[in-house]
Enzyme design. Structure first.
Site, PDB file in Angstrom:
ATOM      1  N   TYR A 114     -13.579  26.120  -4.523  1.00 34.53           N
ATOM      2  CA  TYR A 114     -12.626  25.978  -3.652  1.00 34.53           C
ATOM      3  C   TYR A 114     -12.248  24.432  -4.096  1.00 34.53           C
ATOM      4  CZ  TYR A 114     -10.815  24.249   1.059  1.00 34.53           C
ATOM      5  OH  TYR A 114     -10.065  23.749   2.035  1.00 34.53           O
ATOM      6  N   ASP A 209     -14.017  19.073 -10.370  1.00 36.46           N
ATOM      7  CA  ASP A 209     -13.877  18.832  -8.733  1.00 36.46           C
ATOM      8  C   ASP A 209     -15.186  18.587  -8.268  1.00 36.46           C
ATOM      9  OD1 ASP A 209     -13.556  18.616  -6.210  1.00 36.46           O
ATOM     10  OD2 ASP A 209     -12.285  20.608  -5.937  1.00 36.46           O
ATOM     11  N   LYS A 237     -15.782  13.682   0.172  1.00 36.30           N
ATOM     12  CA  LYS A 237     -17.178  13.803   1.026  1.00 36.30           C
ATOM     13  C   LYS A 237     -18.067  12.182   0.777  1.00 36.30           C
ATOM     14  CE  LYS A 237     -16.333  18.482   1.525  1.00 36.30           C
ATOM     15  NZ  LYS A 237     -16.067  19.825   0.731  1.00 36.30           N
TER      16      LYS A 237
HETATM   17  C1  LIG Z   1     -14.206  19.956   0.581  1.00 36.08           C
HETATM   18  C2  LIG Z   1     -13.853  20.425  -0.745  1.00 36.08           C
HETATM   19  C3  LIG Z   1     -12.349  20.014  -1.161  1.00 36.08           C
HETATM   20  C4  LIG Z   1     -11.464  19.480   0.023  1.00 36.08           C
HETATM   21  O1  LIG Z   1     -11.648  18.469   0.604  1.00 36.08           O
HETATM   22  P1  LIG Z   1     -10.976  18.091   1.942  1.00 36.08           P
HETATM   23  O2  LIG Z   1     -11.427  16.635   2.360  1.00 36.08           O
HETATM   24  O3  LIG Z   1     -11.562  19.041   2.843  1.00 36.08           O
HETATM   25  O4  LIG Z   1      -9.676  18.174   1.760  1.00 36.08           O
HETATM   26  C5  LIG Z   1     -11.940  20.053  -2.615  1.00 36.08           C
HETATM   27  N1  LIG Z   1     -13.063  20.440  -3.328  1.00 36.08           N
HETATM   28  C6  LIG Z   1     -14.248  20.814  -2.934  1.00 36.08           C
HETATM   29  C7  LIG Z   1     -15.024  21.143  -4.208  1.00 36.08           C
HETATM   30  C8  LIG Z   1     -14.467  20.943  -1.706  1.00 36.08           C
HETATM   31  O5  LIG Z   1     -16.155  20.860  -1.461  1.00 36.08           O
END
Ligand SMILES: *Cc1c(COP(=O)(O)O)cnc(C)c1O
Length: 398
Positions: A114, A209, A237
């Protein structure tokens, strides 16, 4: 999960309280950011102090430069940083940079990974999209989704095939170096190194990511833990300490193509917001002392050694995947190394497991396809209690 969600009134350390006064030991940690636990004193103080100085200026502040310097120091290939407000934005910008830098259009992603909710990446995505059974959201034109090719996590040959067919037109390979959004799935030995090689040979940018793994699995994230350096890194995060903040980091040659120095447009009214920056910096300061990651690893090991013997005695298989303080219990399956394995898990049993844990006062993500997070606020005793409750609950629901 078939129930009204618990509404949360407050959190402190490893605990949260719902609006009816029930207390839970929290292993969700706001989906990853709260590596220090809830309302950590130095973070709360930093937020308060920043707010007193004014909440937003739309002009540079010294603290955002300080945060950028911490990120550049922690990430091997990072020379420049752009701050944004969410992981979704960080990924959107990384993709745009990759396309501009290579002059190519296509992106390769992995099923079950994701990368936020932008159009081009909600293609066989994990997390909420996977839980709800809509890995492809409505409202996304097929022309946009068609530019995203999907490979299987841990399948280098598959990536090689995509690159030999479409390579000339692939701008970037984006991956969660430790997948967190199909549940925790570790990279097989050689997988990240192999991606690095394939990307370099095809002139494709490798994008990690690390929105979950950045400052979670090591200081500097999975790229430090596994020793594989991407071209671009997306962070979120933990770097925002529980406030809306995320970042893209990479070498100057790529990053300086961002406006205003370059021709790749990106902007955000609240990007680098002083309160979010203060929370991020306060959080990273606590993690920088060199002991945090050893403690997180130790707590993860306590969980694993407490749980493994019971798992072996259950009526049905359960797969425990763990990387440091990230872990997932996949119910009813022996071994999960990819999205295809993850979706074999028994989600109905997981629903019963979630409720059994909640009844016992333990809070985890309400989905099989998510990661549980241990924080520095948890004690060994907390983790042992969780393992005992999980063992009891598993015996009940499987
Ligand atoms: C949470 C997450 C996102 C998206 O971040 P948001 O701040 O919710 O837009 C993108 N990539 C990964 C791997 C994530 O866990």
């Amino acid at each position: 999960m078939g129930q009204t969600p618990r509404f949360i009134a407050r959190g402190s350390g490893a605990w949260i309280w719902d609006t009816e006064g029930r207390r839970y030991l929290d292993f969700l940690g706001s989906w990853g950011p709260l590596v220090l636990g809830h309302a950590f004193p130095s973070v709360v103080a930093a937020v308060g102090k920043a707010a007193e100085q004014g909440t937003s200026f739309g002009a540079p502040t010294l603290a955002e430069v300080e945060l950028a310097e911490v990120l550049v120091g922690a990430l091997p290939a990072a020379e420049q940083v752009r701050l944004v407000s969410s992981g979704t934005e960080a990924v959107m910008t990384a993709i745009r940079l990759a396309r501009a830098h290579t002059g190519r259009r296509r992106i390769v992603k992995f099923a079950g990974c994701y990368h936020g909710h932008s159009d081009g990446l909600l293609v066989r995505a994990g997390s909420g999209a996977l839980t709800l059974g809509i890995p492809d959201s409505d409202g996304i034109p097929s022309e946009i989704a068609g530019l995203t090719a999907v490979a299987a996590f841990n399948d280098l040959a598959g990536v090689g095939n995509i690159l030999s067919n479409l390579g000339e037109d692939v701008a970037g390979i984006i991956v969660e170096p430790v997948a967190g959004n199909m549940g925790t799935v570790l990279p097989a030995i050689g997988f990240l190194e192999g991606l690095r090689d394939l990307a370099t040979r095809s002139g494709v940018l490798l994008i990690f990511d690390e929105v979950i793994t950045g400052f979670r699995v090591a200081w500097g994230g999975a790229q430090r833990r596994f020793g594989v350096t991407p071209d671009l890194t997306c962070l979120g995060k933990i770097v925002g300490g529980g406030l809306p903040l995320a970042a893209i980091a990479g070498p100057r040659a790529i990053m300086e193509q961002l406006a205003p120095s370059g021709r790749v447009y990106q902007a955000g009214t609240l990007s680098g917001n002083p309160i979010a920056v203060a929370a991020g910096l306060a959080t990273l300061r606590e993690l920088a002392d060199g002991t945090a990651y050893a403690r997180l690893e130790g707590l993860g090991e306590v969980l694993e050694t407490s749980l493994r013997p019971t798992l072996a005695r259950l009526r049905r298989p359960v797969c425990l995947n763990r990387c440091g303080s990230m872990f997932t219990l996949f119910l009813g399956v022996g071994c999960v190394e990819s999205y295809r394995d993850a979706v074999e898990a028994d989600t109905a049993a997981f629903g019963r497991f979630f409720h059994a844990l909640l009844e016992r006062g333990f809070y985890v993500a309400p989905s099989q396809f998510e990661t549980a997070f241990i924080s520095l606020a948890h004690t060994e005793a907390d983790v042992r209690q969780f393992a005992a409750a999980a063992a009891e609950s598993l015996a009940e629901v499987l």
